[in-house]
Design an enzyme around this catalytic site. Structure first.
Site, PDB file in Angstrom:
ATOM      1  N   CYS A 194      -6.742  -1.465   5.397  1.00  0.00           N
ATOM      2  CA  CYS A 194      -8.012  -1.586   6.116  1.00  0.00           C
ATOM      3  C   CYS A 194      -8.842  -2.716   5.523  1.00  0.00           C
ATOM      4  O   CYS A 194      -8.668  -3.118   4.385  1.00  0.00           O
ATOM      5  CB  CYS A 194      -8.815  -0.293   5.990  1.00  0.00           C
ATOM      6  SG  CYS A 194      -7.980   1.126   6.647  1.00  0.00           S
ATOM      7  N   ARG A 236      -4.823  -8.716   6.589  1.00  0.00           N
ATOM      8  CA  ARG A 236      -4.592  -7.494   5.803  1.00  0.00           C
ATOM      9  C   ARG A 236      -3.775  -6.483   6.595  1.00  0.00           C
ATOM     10  O   ARG A 236      -3.291  -5.501   6.045  1.00  0.00           O
ATOM     11  CB  ARG A 236      -5.923  -6.871   5.374  1.00  0.00           C
ATOM     12  CG  ARG A 236      -6.762  -7.715   4.437  1.00  0.00           C
ATOM     13  CD  ARG A 236      -8.135  -7.131   4.223  1.00  0.00           C
ATOM     14  NE  ARG A 236      -8.113  -5.842   3.590  1.00  0.00           N
ATOM     15  CZ  ARG A 236      -8.014  -5.669   2.255  1.00  0.00           C
ATOM     16  NH1 ARG A 236      -7.928  -6.740   1.480  1.00  0.00           N
ATOM     17  NH2 ARG A 236      -7.985  -4.485   1.709  1.00  0.00           N
ATOM     18  N   TRP A 255      -5.985   0.112   9.183  1.00  0.00           N
ATOM     19  CA  TRP A 255      -4.514   0.173   9.032  1.00  0.00           C
ATOM     20  C   TRP A 255      -4.227   1.643   8.851  1.00  0.00           C
ATOM     21  O   TRP A 255      -4.504   2.235   7.809  1.00  0.00           O
ATOM     22  CB  TRP A 255      -4.097  -0.646   7.807  1.00  0.00           C
ATOM     23  CG  TRP A 255      -2.632  -0.859   7.645  1.00  0.00           C
ATOM     24  CD1 TRP A 255      -1.851  -1.799   8.247  1.00  0.00           C
ATOM     25  CD2 TRP A 255      -1.749  -0.095   6.804  1.00  0.00           C
ATOM     26  NE1 TRP A 255      -0.548  -1.683   7.821  1.00  0.00           N
ATOM     27  CE2 TRP A 255      -0.445  -0.645   6.948  1.00  0.00           C
ATOM     28  CE3 TRP A 255      -1.903   0.984   5.933  1.00  0.00           C
ATOM     29  CZ2 TRP A 255       0.667  -0.166   6.270  1.00  0.00           C
ATOM     30  CZ3 TRP A 255      -0.797   1.469   5.257  1.00  0.00           C
ATOM     31  CH2 TRP A 255       0.473   0.902   5.439  1.00  0.00           C
ATOM     32  N   ASN A 297     -12.170   2.015   3.379  1.00  0.00           N
ATOM     33  CA  ASN A 297     -10.823   1.539   3.073  1.00  0.00           C
ATOM     34  C   ASN A 297     -10.317   2.368   1.906  1.00  0.00           C
ATOM     35  O   ASN A 297     -10.945   2.389   0.845  1.00  0.00           O
ATOM     36  CB  ASN A 297     -10.844   0.052   2.704  1.00  0.00           C
ATOM     37  CG  ASN A 297      -9.472  -0.424   2.214  1.00  0.00           C
ATOM     38  OD1 ASN A 297      -8.446   0.169   2.573  1.00  0.00           O
ATOM     39  ND2 ASN A 297      -9.450  -1.442   1.381  1.00  0.00           N
ATOM     40  N   GLY A 298      -9.213   3.062   2.104  1.00  0.00           N
ATOM     41  CA  GLY A 298      -8.645   3.871   1.026  1.00  0.00           C
ATOM     42  C   GLY A 298      -8.081   5.174   1.584  1.00  0.00           C
ATOM     43  O   GLY A 298      -7.890   5.312   2.779  1.00  0.00           O
ATOM     44  N   GLU A 347      13.939 -12.957  -3.690  1.00  0.00           N
ATOM     45  CA  GLU A 347      12.755 -13.424  -2.966  1.00  0.00           C
ATOM     46  C   GLU A 347      13.144 -14.031  -1.626  1.00  0.00           C
ATOM     47  O   GLU A 347      12.485 -13.795  -0.616  1.00  0.00           O
ATOM     48  CB  GLU A 347      11.974 -14.423  -3.813  1.00  0.00           C
ATOM     49  CG  GLU A 347      10.771 -15.027  -3.137  1.00  0.00           C
ATOM     50  CD  GLU A 347       9.716 -13.996  -2.714  1.00  0.00           C
ATOM     51  OE1 GLU A 347       9.839 -12.819  -3.088  1.00  0.00           O
ATOM     52  OE2 GLU A 347       8.806 -14.370  -1.966  1.00  0.00           O
ATOM     53  N   LYS A 378      11.685 -12.750   1.968  1.00  0.00           N
ATOM     54  CA  LYS A 378      11.002 -13.670   2.887  1.00  0.00           C
ATOM     55  C   LYS A 378      11.589 -13.546   4.292  1.00  0.00           C
ATOM     56  O   LYS A 378      10.874 -13.490   5.282  1.00  0.00           O
ATOM     57  CB  LYS A 378      11.125 -15.107   2.377  1.00  0.00           C
ATOM     58  CG  LYS A 378      10.164 -15.416   1.254  1.00  0.00           C
ATOM     59  CD  LYS A 378       8.769 -15.595   1.772  1.00  0.00           C
ATOM     60  CE  LYS A 378       7.611 -14.971   1.122  1.00  0.00           C
ATOM     61  NZ  LYS A 378       7.640 -13.800   0.369  1.00  0.00           N
ATOM     62  N   GLU A 418      10.790  -9.848   5.795  1.00  0.00           N
ATOM     63  CA  GLU A 418       9.404  -9.431   6.081  1.00  0.00           C
ATOM     64  C   GLU A 418       8.767 -10.239   7.212  1.00  0.00           C
ATOM     65  O   GLU A 418       7.842  -9.758   7.857  1.00  0.00           O
ATOM     66  CB  GLU A 418       8.537  -9.500   4.831  1.00  0.00           C
ATOM     67  CG  GLU A 418       8.304 -10.874   4.275  1.00  0.00           C
ATOM     68  CD  GLU A 418       7.307 -10.846   3.104  1.00  0.00           C
ATOM     69  OE1 GLU A 418       6.444  -9.956   3.057  1.00  0.00           O
ATOM     70  OE2 GLU A 418       7.408 -11.718   2.240  1.00  0.00           O
ATOM     71  N   HIS A 462      32.411  -5.530  -5.505  1.00  0.00           N
ATOM     72  CA  HIS A 462      32.210  -4.098  -5.770  1.00  0.00           C
ATOM     73  C   HIS A 462      31.644  -3.382  -4.555  1.00  0.00           C
ATOM     74  O   HIS A 462      30.927  -2.399  -4.683  1.00  0.00           O
ATOM     75  CB  HIS A 462      31.305  -3.932  -6.999  1.00  0.00           C
ATOM     76  CG  HIS A 462      31.889  -4.580  -8.210  1.00  0.00           C
ATOM     77  ND1 HIS A 462      32.886  -4.013  -8.965  1.00  0.00           N
ATOM     78  CD2 HIS A 462      31.666  -5.798  -8.755  1.00  0.00           C
ATOM     79  CE1 HIS A 462      33.235  -4.836  -9.935  1.00  0.00           C
ATOM     80  NE2 HIS A 462      32.510  -5.929  -9.837  1.00  0.00           N
ATOM     81  N   LYS A 484      -1.439  -7.514   3.533  1.00  0.00           N
ATOM     82  CA  LYS A 484      -1.441  -8.516   2.471  1.00  0.00           C
ATOM     83  C   LYS A 484      -1.553  -7.864   1.103  1.00  0.00           C
ATOM     84  O   LYS A 484      -0.934  -8.312   0.153  1.00  0.00           O
ATOM     85  CB  LYS A 484      -2.611  -9.483   2.665  1.00  0.00           C
ATOM     86  CG  LYS A 484      -2.699 -10.573   1.611  1.00  0.00           C
ATOM     87  CD  LYS A 484      -1.468 -11.453   1.629  1.00  0.00           C
ATOM     88  CE  LYS A 484      -1.489 -12.494   0.537  1.00  0.00           C
ATOM     89  NZ  LYS A 484      -0.191 -13.206   0.428  1.00  0.00           N
TER      90      LYS A 484
END
Ligand code: AGP
Length: 609
Positions: A2, A27, A73, A99-100, A483, A487, A490, A506, A604
């Site tokens: 949020c 965000r 969010w 927010n939380g 990484e 990338k 996502e 393996h 974010k």
């Protein structure tokens, strides 16, 4: 996560609120809303993008100069207009954005229902509005007392902005563990979850600490502690400029930030090199402290964790200090083995990632020294760590990190070199050679961005229909493959995995079939022949091989497509190989038409567990 914004001043609030919310879109959110003080407090909310809220606000006369806003969010309760913030108490005397997460919200709903409160949404936030209202009416001691009692009663994380019907033209705020910044400008007072939302209006900010509250009046801010006593706060200046929070002609923030990497790498290096030597004195991290470090724990999430993996190879090889790397969500619950002379390093762009912040606190509770490598000045992790090494990436808006990642790598190299020096593992010549080569990285990154761009854009569009991708390498090449894989996942939503090249036999190699995309990172001279063998095995089974390597390593026999990068010191290759990996992810995502800066389901900064 949020986002919250607020404004109290002499200008129309609604324009500032909507502008601030648009700066917080990165965000991640699924609905939005505003509350503006007119004669009464007017509330408008909409599911979906901010444009839907703007549609609702058309032809509404909102001239009020005090208001709050929110992008949600969803955590508790589906994305919907009912669940969107602001939320109000039953008689609309309290209006609130949050927010939380309130962990004991069910218990509090039951308590409030016994006192006649009714709940209309599925959110935890509605509890806060009614609980503040309950204490406000019960004790009749005003907003500060009602908010303090609420903070004592709730468990969880919150950054809240509250408006009271009986206290017009005031915004009350409070926080615990969720981010909030308060700005003081010439035209009023601003609040937001993050810096980009207020940079346009002011660089002068206050940081509010956990369990503190404040009253934002038109031209003054009064801070309170949990006892309701006023406290003094120091005004800080943020040296980020507004252009950093604008696209400046680029199609996406992500590609802009990819191109900012040479500049911010150079800026970060320069900030720690003084007269040819590394200088950590501004964060009091002396050689005396470093020389006593016996073990390092690097703890982070996502890409920051990948920096930790890269750093572990460099630190162990150079400084001969054992390094353990853990994702923060595991570290905090595993009862970690920590000893007196350990150092816990938290890496975080935002400095607000809930799991990383909790890991920091876990280490501090055990009396272990903590070092934060952070990008956002004044963030929670920065303020709570014993030592802080800032990255100078500037505001990073795209959800997928790039420039912050690269500057975290730089700080990790500097730390490894300084630690190796403190431990007398390297001599002056090696020390200065490493620093000299590090200072050539901005130019080398720039060369990649200039030389390879068209080629990578073309190959990316050809690969954009891939269903799966495998990234393989050995040592630092494996670490950076982690990484590269993230990338791609996502932002293009293509499934991918990163593997230590030696691991293919393996299990994974069973997945290789005709045209399976395999990206091989091949820079480490000590093991490159083994990686080439692994890639040959993959090619023999029909895999499509894209390699990233310097010209001194011949990968032509095994590559369907080869991306060349400049040579550098073996420890610094992640800074060069990550550039084509970022560009591949970006251009594949663009070819697939996804929202590159705001990928679905992502935020974010993950400020909730
Ligand atoms: C990386 O592109 C993602 N944005 C994500 O993995 C991120 O690195 C992670 O959430 C950690 O964030 P932080 O650095 O702000 O703590």
């Amino acid at each position: 996560m949020c986002g919250i914004v607020g404004y109290n001043g002499k200008n129309k609030a609604i324009d500032i609120l909507l502008d601030g919310l648009s700066k917080l879109e990165y965000r991640g959110y699924d609905s939005a809303g505003v509350a503006v003080q007119e004669k009464d407090i007017k509330i408008y909310k909409a599911k979906g993008k901010i444009i839907n809220l703007e549609e609702k606000l058309k032809n509404k006369k909102l001239n009020g100069t005090c208001g709050i806003g929110h992008t949600r969010w969803a955590t508790h309760g589906e994305p919907s207009e009912t669940n969107a913030h602001p939320h109000v108490s039953n008689d609309q005397s309290v209006t609130l954005v949050h927010n939380g997460i309130i962990e004991n919200y069910q218990e509090l709903i039951k308590k409030l229902q016994k006192h006649g409160y009714i709940f209309y949404s599925q959110t935890d936030t509605e509890v806060l509005a009614n609980l503040i209202d309950y204490y406000y009416k019960k004790y009749k001691n005003g907003p500060s007392d009602a908010i303090n009692r609420t903070m004592v009663r709730v468990r969880g994380s919150y950054a809240i902005a509250v408006m009271f019907k009986n206290h017009p033209d005031e915004i009350w705020v409070a926080r615990k563990d969720s981010p909030m910044i308060i700005g003081k400008g010439k035209d009023g007072v601003y609040l937001a979850s993050d810096v980009p939302a207020i940079l346009k209006y002011t660089n002068n900010v206050y940081y509010i600490d956990n369990l503190e509250s404040a009253c934002l009046k038109k031209d003054e801010i009064i801070f309170y502690d949990l006892n309701g006593d006023t406290i003094e706060k120091e005004l800080k200046v943020i040296d980020w400029d507004i252009t950093s929070a604008e696209k400046e002609g680029y199609e996406h923030f992500m590609i802009k930030e990819i191109h900012e990497q040479p500049e911010v790498i150079k800026k970060t290096i320069s900030s720690y090199i003084n007269d040819g030597s590394i200088d950590f004195t501004k964060c009091n991290l002396t050689k005396d402290i470093l020389k006593n470090v016996e073990q390092i724990y690097i703890v982070a999430c996502g890409s920051a964790y990948h920096v930790g993996v890269c750093a572990s190879y460099v630190i162990e090889d150079l400084a001969r200090v054992p390094v353990r790397v853990d994702v923060a969500s595991e570290f905090r619950y595993k009862n970690p083995l920590l000893k007196e002379n350990d150092l816990v390093i938290i890496i975080s762009q935002s400095g607000e990632t809930a799991d990383s912040l909790a890991a920091l606190r876990e280490a501090k509770n055990r009396g272990i020294k903590t070092l934060a490598i952070v990008n956002v000045v004044g963030s929670s992790i920065a303020r709570e760590a014993d030592y802080v090494l800032y990255t100078l990436a500037g505001p990073e808006i795209a959800v997928a990190t790039t420039k912050a990642f690269s500057t975290q790598l730089i700080v990790s190299y500097l730390l490894a070199i300084e630690l190796a020096c403190a431990k007398k593992q390297i001599d002056k010549e090696v020390y200065s050679d490493l620093l000299k080569e590090m200072q050539s990285l901005p130019e080398k990154v720039n060369n990649i961005l200039n030389d390879d761009l068209k080629g990578i854009q073309k190959i990316a569009s050809e690969l954009s229909s891939a269903q799966d991708a495998f990234y393989i390498g050995r040592g630092l090449d494996y670490a950076i493959s982690l990484e590269g894989s993230l990338k791609l996942k996502e932002i293009s939503y293509i499934h991918s995995e990163a593997y230590a090249a030696g691991e293919l036999k393996h299990g994974t190699i069973s997945l290789i079939e005709d045209n399976t995309l395999v990206i091989g990172v091949v820079t480490q001279e000590a093991v490159y022949e083994k990686t080439l063998s692994n890639l040959t095995e993959v090619k023999a089974r029909g895999g499509y091989i894209l390699t990233i390597s310097p010209d001194n390593i011949d990968v032509s026999k095994v590559s369907n497509y080869k991306i060349s990068i400049p040579k550098t010191n073996k420890f610094f290759y992640p800074s060069l190989t990550v550039i084509p990996l970022q560009l591949l992810g970006y251009y594949i995502a663009v070819s697939r038409g996804v929202d590159v800066d705001k990928p679905r389901n992502l935020a974010k900064s993950v400020t909730v567990e």
